[in-house]
Design a protein around this motif. Structure first.
Motif: not given
Length: 198
Positions: A5-8, A57-61, A85-94, A132-135
């Motif tokens: 399995r690929p690891t991150l 993992l879906g976050y911007e660091i 929270v990446p802005l493109d994630v917010v757009k994609a979820k909408c 995304y609560l860690l953001a």
């Protein structure tokens, strides 16, 4: 045949970019020669965290910097690692809740009962927010909250052949939480001799 399995992994490094490139080459050689694995160069960028955010993992660091915020007389924020929270994630979820750029009803749920409609929207939104609560800027999901709430109310209005404002008035409720009184949408199912399902 089983494939690994690929690891991150995310590695932080303080120093010049040339040294970071050398570490990346040594890491690629170790993976190739000792573990018989290949490092994907396209998916392994070197990012300057102060000027550009790394994605993981879906976050911007990034490395935070704010000269105006002081705690106990010090700029405590500067140099700390921040999650966003990446802005493109917010757009994609909408996107699934929009039609021509505006919130739209969900045809797949229109024949469900009110409790199922409200619970489905609530569960999806809650799952995204909890991830995304860690953001530090989870408030960016406010746009998603508005889009999903409006889509839910339009779905309820379509089901009952009513209006969004009437559905909002019918389902708006105030509930007690550990953080105080909160306004939300609720659909209750009354049950004989048992607590209502909400």
């Amino acid at each position: 045949m089983r494939f690994p399995r690929p690891t991150l992994h995310l590695l932080g490094f303080t120093g010049p970019k040339a040294e970071a490139e050398e570490i990346k080459q040594r890491l690629a050689a170790f993976l190739r020669e000792d573990l018989k694995l290949e490092l994907s160069h396209d998916k392994t960028p070197i990012t300057h965290a102060r000027t550009r955010a790394a994605r993981f993992l879906g976050y911007e660091i990034n490395v935070r910097h704010n000269s105006s915020k002081a705690t106990r007389g010090r700029r405590a924020v500067n140099g700390g690692i921040g999650l966003r929270v990446p802005l493109d994630v917010v757009k994609a979820k909408c996107v699934p809740y929009l039609a021509r750029g505006k919130p739209e009803r969900q045809a797949a749920l229109i024949n469900s009962d009110d409790h199922t409609i409200v619970a489905t929207f609530g569960a999806i939104y809650r799952g995204i927010v909890q991830y995304y609560l860690l953001a530090g800027d989870v408030h960016r999901l406010h746009r998603l909250h508005w889009v999903m709430s409006t889509s839910m109310l339009k779905t309820l209005a379509g089901k009952h052949r009513s209006t969004v404002s009437k559905m909002a008035a019918k389902h708006k409720a105030k509930i007690e939480t550990p953080h105080g009184l909160r306004t939300c949408f609720e659909a209750r199912i009354e049950r004989d001799g048992r607590k209502p399902l909400s």
